[in-house]
Design a protein around this motif. Structure first.
Motif, short mmCIF file in Angstrom:
data_model
loop_
_atom_site.label_atom_id
_atom_site.label_comp_id
_atom_site.label_asym_id
_atom_site.label_seq_id
_atom_site.Cartn_x
_atom_site.Cartn_y
_atom_site.Cartn_z
N ASP A 83 0.82 -1.22 0.00
CA ASP A 83 0.00 0.00 0.00
C ASP A 83 0.85 1.26 0.00
N VAL A 84 2.13 1.14 -0.33
CA VAL A 84 3.00 2.32 -0.36
C VAL A 84 2.84 3.02 -1.71
N GLU A 85 2.61 4.33 -1.66
CA GLU A 85 2.48 5.12 -2.88
C GLU A 85 3.42 6.31 -2.84
N SER A 86 3.64 6.91 -4.00
CA SER A 86 4.55 8.06 -4.09
C SER A 86 3.91 9.17 -4.91
N ARG A 87 4.33 10.39 -4.62
CA ARG A 87 3.96 11.56 -5.40
C ARG A 87 5.24 12.34 -5.68
N PHE A 88 5.25 13.10 -6.78
CA PHE A 88 6.44 13.83 -7.17
C PHE A 88 6.12 15.31 -7.36
N VAL A 89 7.05 16.14 -6.92
CA VAL A 89 6.98 17.59 -7.13
C VAL A 89 8.32 18.01 -7.73
N TYR A 90 8.29 18.85 -8.75
CA TYR A 90 9.50 19.26 -9.44
C TYR A 90 9.74 20.75 -9.21
N THR A 91 10.96 21.08 -8.82
CA THR A 91 11.29 22.47 -8.50
C THR A 91 12.62 22.86 -9.10
N ASP A 92 12.73 24.18 -9.43
CA ASP A 92 14.00 24.72 -9.93
C ASP A 92 14.91 25.17 -8.80
N GLY B 8 17.64 20.03 -15.38
CA GLY B 8 17.89 21.30 -14.71
C GLY B 8 16.97 21.59 -13.55
N HIS B 9 16.41 20.54 -12.93
CA HIS B 9 15.56 20.77 -11.76
C HIS B 9 15.74 19.63 -10.76
N ASN B 10 15.12 19.79 -9.59
CA ASN B 10 15.14 18.76 -8.56
C ASN B 10 13.80 18.03 -8.55
N ARG B 11 13.87 16.71 -8.40
CA ARG B 11 12.66 15.90 -8.28
C ARG B 11 12.48 15.55 -6.81
N LEU B 12 11.39 16.03 -6.24
CA LEU B 12 11.08 15.77 -4.83
C LEU B 12 10.09 14.61 -4.77
N LYS B 13 10.45 13.58 -4.03
CA LYS B 13 9.62 12.39 -3.95
C LYS B 13 9.04 12.25 -2.55
N LEU B 14 7.71 12.13 -2.48
CA LEU B 14 7.01 11.92 -1.22
C LEU B 14 6.45 10.51 -1.23
N GLU C 121 -1.44 13.02 -0.25
CA GLU C 121 -2.00 14.06 -1.11
C GLU C 121 -1.91 15.43 -0.44
N GLU C 122 -2.13 15.47 0.87
CA GLU C 122 -2.01 16.74 1.59
C GLU C 122 -0.56 17.23 1.56
N ALA C 123 0.38 16.31 1.70
CA ALA C 123 1.79 16.69 1.66
C ALA C 123 2.17 17.20 0.28
N GLU C 124 1.67 16.56 -0.75
CA GLU C 124 1.95 17.01 -2.12
C GLU C 124 1.40 18.42 -2.34
N ALA C 125 0.18 18.66 -1.88
CA ALA C 125 -0.43 19.98 -2.06
C ALA C 125 0.35 21.05 -1.29
N TRP C 126 0.75 20.72 -0.06
CA TRP C 126 1.49 21.69 0.75
C TRP C 126 2.83 22.00 0.12
N LEU C 127 3.54 20.97 -0.31
CA LEU C 127 4.87 21.19 -0.87
C LEU C 127 4.78 21.96 -2.19
N SER C 128 3.79 21.63 -2.98
CA SER C 128 3.61 22.34 -4.26
C SER C 128 3.37 23.83 -4.05
N SER C 129 2.77 24.17 -2.90
CA SER C 129 2.47 25.57 -2.61
C SER C 129 3.63 26.29 -1.93
N ASN C 130 4.64 25.53 -1.55
CA ASN C 130 5.73 26.13 -0.77
C ASN C 130 7.11 26.02 -1.44
N VAL C 131 7.14 25.60 -2.67
CA VAL C 131 8.38 25.61 -3.43
C VAL C 131 8.12 26.25 -4.79
N GLU C 132 9.18 26.70 -5.42
CA GLU C 132 9.05 27.23 -6.78
C GLU C 132 9.00 26.06 -7.75
#
Length: 237
Positions: free
Chosen positions: A169-178, A208-214, A223-234
């Motif tokens: 039941d382990v899942e991942s989400r990704f956020v990409y930032t410069d 040319g960016h960083n891949r953040l994996k949750l 999903e809450e962590a993905e939303a929060w991180l997406s709102s707090n990084v460029e």
């Protein structure tokens, strides 16, 4: 579900052969929600294999062992797995029938091939044979230990036969930032602590960016962590 991967071979430790099996298996398991807790490479040494199999079998839900099958002098994996569970080795009838069929099918192509089919089909007593549809040497399942060939094409084909036995039941989400990694540390700590998720930062120099994996087993928290991180990084373009 937590799993460990054990790859066997002197050639892996010497750098003669790239350990693509570990990467491929880890990807397959992760995609199925399984947490890969350990990846270990050991030499073609029976004692080393026995120790690792026993330790990982006790610690994790499943262990996948690849490499060291067959009957050449350095193929000691089956002997080691049998010894790890204090089992004798015996000819498996199902495996023997398949080995004999395979040898018959390739006899014209390899007329001088000298293979002892019974020896090739020798597995730990009480194990479940895994037929090698892409090669000769069978694998097996003993307790929670899955034994596959080391040849990548054969290993992949054999994994397909049992892939339904691996799920989690382990899942991942990704956020990409410069933003550079050094600037992200406090926010990565915060998202980890606030939402109880695992966090990884992986630079992709070509893109040319960083891949953040949750990663987490709680989908809502993820999903809450993905939303929060997406709102707090460029975010990357």
């Amino acid at each position: 579900m937590q799993a460990a991967l054990l790859t066997v071979g002197d050639e892996l430790l010497a750098g003669d052969t790239e350990n693509t099996n570990a990467t491929w298996l880890a990807t397959q398991l992760t995609e199925r929600g399984v947490s890969v807790a350990r990846i270990l490479t050991v030499p073609d040494d029976e004692a080393a294999i026995v120790e690792a199999v026993q330790r990982y079998s006790d610690a994790f839900d499943a262990v996948i062992v690849t490499g060291g099958l067959g009957r050449t002098p350095d193929d000691v994996t089956m002997d080691a797995v049998a010894a790890a569970f204090d089992r004798e080795l015996a000819v498996d009838d199902l495996a023997l029938a398949d080995v004999e069929r395979t040898l018959e099918a390739i006899a014209g192509e390899y007329p001088d091939l000298d293979v002892d089919a019974a020896e090739e089909a020798t597995l730990p007593e009480g194990s479940r044979p895994l037929i090698n549809h892409a090669g000769l040497s069978p694998g097996c399942v003993l307790e929670n230990v899955y034994v596959f060939p080391g040849i990548p094409a054969e290993m992949k084909r054999m994994f397909e036969e049992v892939d339904g036995e691996f799920s989690g039941d382990v899942e991942s989400r990704f956020v990409y930032t410069d933003e550079p990694e050094a600037k992200l540390l406090s926010r990565l700590d915060e998202v980890r602590d606030r939402f109880d998720v695992r966090v990884g930062c992986y630079p992709d120099q070509e893109a040319g960016h960083n891949r953040l994996k949750l990663t987490a087993s709680d989908v809502d928290a993820l999903e809450e962590a993905e939303a929060w991180l997406s709102s707090n990084v460029e975010l990357a373009d």
